[in-house]
Write a protein that holds these residues in place. Sequence first.
Motif, mmCIF file in Angstrom:
data_model
loop_
_atom_site.group_PDB
_atom_site.id
_atom_site.type_symbol
_atom_site.label_atom_id
_atom_site.label_comp_id
_atom_site.label_asym_id
_atom_site.label_seq_id
_atom_site.Cartn_x
_atom_site.Cartn_y
_atom_site.Cartn_z
ATOM 1 N N VAL A 147 52.474 6.738 13.404
ATOM 2 C CA VAL A 147 52.002 6.647 12.026
ATOM 3 C C VAL A 147 53.166 6.251 11.129
ATOM 4 N N LYS A 148 53.048 5.085 10.501
ATOM 5 C CA LYS A 148 54.063 4.574 9.587
ATOM 6 C C LYS A 148 53.409 4.259 8.255
ATOM 7 N N TRP A 149 54.189 3.662 7.353
ATOM 8 C CA TRP A 149 53.688 3.385 6.006
ATOM 9 C C TRP A 149 52.518 2.432 6.009
ATOM 10 N N ARG A 150 52.453 1.555 6.985
ATOM 11 C CA ARG A 150 51.348 0.598 7.013
ATOM 12 C C ARG A 150 50.011 1.304 7.214
ATOM 13 N N ALA A 151 50.005 2.354 8.017
ATOM 14 C CA ALA A 151 48.765 3.100 8.223
ATOM 15 C C ALA A 151 48.316 3.771 6.924
ATOM 16 N N PHE A 152 49.254 4.308 6.156
ATOM 17 C CA PHE A 152 48.906 4.929 4.876
ATOM 18 C C PHE A 152 48.391 3.877 3.892
ATOM 19 N N ALA A 153 49.031 2.714 3.863
ATOM 20 C CA ALA A 153 48.588 1.659 2.956
ATOM 21 C C ALA A 153 47.186 1.180 3.323
ATOM 22 N N ARG A 154 46.908 1.067 4.617
ATOM 23 C CA ARG A 154 45.564 0.657 5.045
ATOM 24 C C ARG A 154 44.533 1.705 4.653
ATOM 25 N N ALA A 155 44.863 2.973 4.849
ATOM 26 C CA ALA A 155 43.932 4.030 4.472
ATOM 27 C C ALA A 155 43.673 4.018 2.968
ATOM 28 N N ALA A 156 44.711 3.788 2.178
ATOM 29 C CA ALA A 156 44.527 3.722 0.721
ATOM 30 C C ALA A 156 43.627 2.545 0.345
ATOM 31 N N LEU A 157 43.786 1.421 1.025
ATOM 32 C CA LEU A 157 42.927 0.265 0.771
ATOM 33 C C LEU A 157 41.468 0.594 1.070
ATOM 34 N N LEU A 158 41.239 1.301 2.171
ATOM 35 C CA LEU A 158 39.869 1.658 2.536
ATOM 36 C C LEU A 158 39.275 2.676 1.568
ATOM 37 N N VAL A 159 40.088 3.596 1.065
ATOM 38 C CA VAL A 159 39.604 4.539 0.055
ATOM 39 C C VAL A 159 39.189 3.777 -1.198
ATOM 40 N N LEU B 9 36.168 -11.283 0.974
ATOM 41 C CA LEU B 9 36.120 -10.532 2.230
ATOM 42 C C LEU B 9 37.207 -10.987 3.196
ATOM 43 N N LEU B 10 37.447 -12.283 3.279
ATOM 44 C CA LEU B 10 38.509 -12.777 4.158
ATOM 45 C C LEU B 10 39.872 -12.263 3.712
ATOM 46 N N ALA B 11 40.106 -12.233 2.408
ATOM 47 C CA ALA B 11 41.377 -11.716 1.902
ATOM 48 C C ALA B 11 41.535 -10.245 2.234
ATOM 49 N N GLU B 12 40.460 -9.488 2.121
ATOM 50 C CA GLU B 12 40.532 -8.055 2.417
ATOM 51 C C GLU B 12 40.708 -7.809 3.915
ATOM 52 N N VAL B 13 40.028 -8.593 4.730
ATOM 53 C CA VAL B 13 40.210 -8.469 6.182
ATOM 54 C C VAL B 13 41.648 -8.810 6.557
ATOM 55 N N ALA B 14 42.201 -9.850 5.938
ATOM 56 C CA ALA B 14 43.596 -10.215 6.209
ATOM 57 C C ALA B 14 44.531 -9.070 5.813
ATOM 58 N N ALA B 15 44.233 -8.392 4.711
ATOM 59 C CA ALA B 15 45.060 -7.260 4.283
ATOM 60 C C ALA B 15 44.974 -6.117 5.291
ATOM 61 N N VAL B 16 43.769 -5.844 5.783
ATOM 62 C CA VAL B 16 43.612 -4.782 6.788
ATOM 63 C C VAL B 16 44.390 -5.135 8.049
ATOM 64 N N LEU B 17 44.302 -6.387 8.490
ATOM 65 C CA LEU B 17 45.044 -6.806 9.674
ATOM 66 C C LEU B 17 46.548 -6.671 9.455
ATOM 67 N N ALA B 18 47.015 -7.106 8.285
ATOM 68 C CA ALA B 18 48.451 -7.041 8.012
ATOM 69 C C ALA B 18 48.960 -5.607 7.972
ATOM 70 N N LEU B 19 48.090 -4.671 7.638
ATOM 71 C CA LEU B 19 48.490 -3.264 7.534
ATOM 72 C C LEU B 19 48.179 -2.477 8.805
ATOM 73 N N SER B 20 47.741 -3.152 9.855
ATOM 74 C CA SER B 20 47.382 -2.479 11.112
ATOM 75 C C SER B 20 48.393 -2.837 12.180
ATOM 76 N N ALA B 21 49.397 -1.997 12.348
ATOM 77 C CA ALA B 21 50.451 -2.277 13.319
ATOM 78 C C ALA B 21 49.903 -2.385 14.741
ATOM 79 N N GLU B 22 48.843 -1.634 15.030
ATOM 80 C CA GLU B 22 48.294 -1.650 16.381
ATOM 81 C C GLU B 22 47.582 -2.957 16.715
ATOM 82 N N LEU B 23 47.314 -3.782 15.719
ATOM 83 C CA LEU B 23 46.650 -5.063 15.951
ATOM 84 C C LEU B 23 47.611 -6.241 15.899
#
Length: 293
Positions: free
Chosen positions: A112-124, A152-166
Motif C-alpha cells: 500500500v503506497k500513496w497511489r492506492a490512497f489517491a485512487r481510493a480518494a478518486l473513487l470516493v 470516462l476515458l480520462a477517469e479510467v486513465a487516472a484509475v490505471l495511473a494510480l493502480s500500481a498493481e496494473l
Amino acid sequence: MLSWIPAVQPLLLAAVLLWSARLKLAHPQAEAAARRSALAQLVGEARALPAYRAVGAVEAAVAVALLVPVTRPLSGYASAALTTGFVGYLIYARVAAPESSCGCLSATRTPVKWRAFARAALLVAASVLAATATTGWPAVLAAHRGAAAAVLLAEVAAVLALSAELDRHWLDHLRQLRVRLTHPLPSGGFDIPLASTVEQLHRSPVWHDTAGLLTSDLREHWDEQEWRLLLFTARHGEHSVSAVYAVPRLRYEPASVRLALVDEQTGQTVATHTTTPDTPLPDWVRDRQPVAA
C-alpha cells in the motif's frame, strides 16, 4: 453546463468494482491474494479468504446496482460507503501491516503506497458525484455521447495511473517502447569493464591453448562492434608478432574467443586459432587474411 457529469460516474465505479470483484470471486490466485492482504491480520489467516470473497460479493452487488438507473441515489450512497471503507482499510494496512499487499485490483503483490490512497480518494469523489446525479446515465450517453466518453476515458486513465498493481498491463509496455524509440544507451553500447573481458579471455579454450606463446602483458585494447580486441606480443616460430584476441564484448561466450597472430611489419595475419569454426571471424581478421596467388 457540465451537470451531466455525475450521471456517468456509476459507469466508472461499476467497472472498477466489477474488476475488483472478479479478482476476489473468480481469480485462481484469490486465496493467495487474500493471505497476502491486510485481511489476514485483521480477521485472522483462516478467515481471510471468506472475508475476501465477501468483500468481492458486496462489490459485485453495488456495481450491479450502479448500472440500474432506478436505484439512484441509493446506489451512489452505497458506493460512497464502500469506497470510504476502502480508505479505512488502506489506512489500517499501512499502519498495522505495512508489508501486506493491497489485494485490490490484482493478485500481484503490491504494498500500500500513496497511489492506492489517491485512487481510493478518486473513487470516493466519484461516488459522491454519483449520489448527486439527477438523471440516469443512459439519457446522458444519448445526449452527450462524445463528451461523456471523453470524461470516462480520462477517469479510467487516472484509475490505471494510480493502480500500481496494473502497471504491468500498460506502464511496462510504455517503458519498453520509450527505450526502443529513444535509444538511451550511447552508440558504443555498454561500458563493459576491461577486467570482465580479460576474465572471459582467461576462461576461454583459445587462451589455454595459446597463452604459452605470449611474451608480454596486455599492451592495448579497443572495441569493434560486438568484439573487444586485446593486444599482446607473442612468438611465431622465430619471429615476434602481435597476438590479437577477439573477445565477445556484450555477451559471455568464452568458447567464441578467437586469436589472430599478425605480422606487424606486413600487417598480414599469419595464423588464427578458434574453437567454434561456425562463428564468423571479426571483419578486421578476414580483411587481413593473405590472398592466395
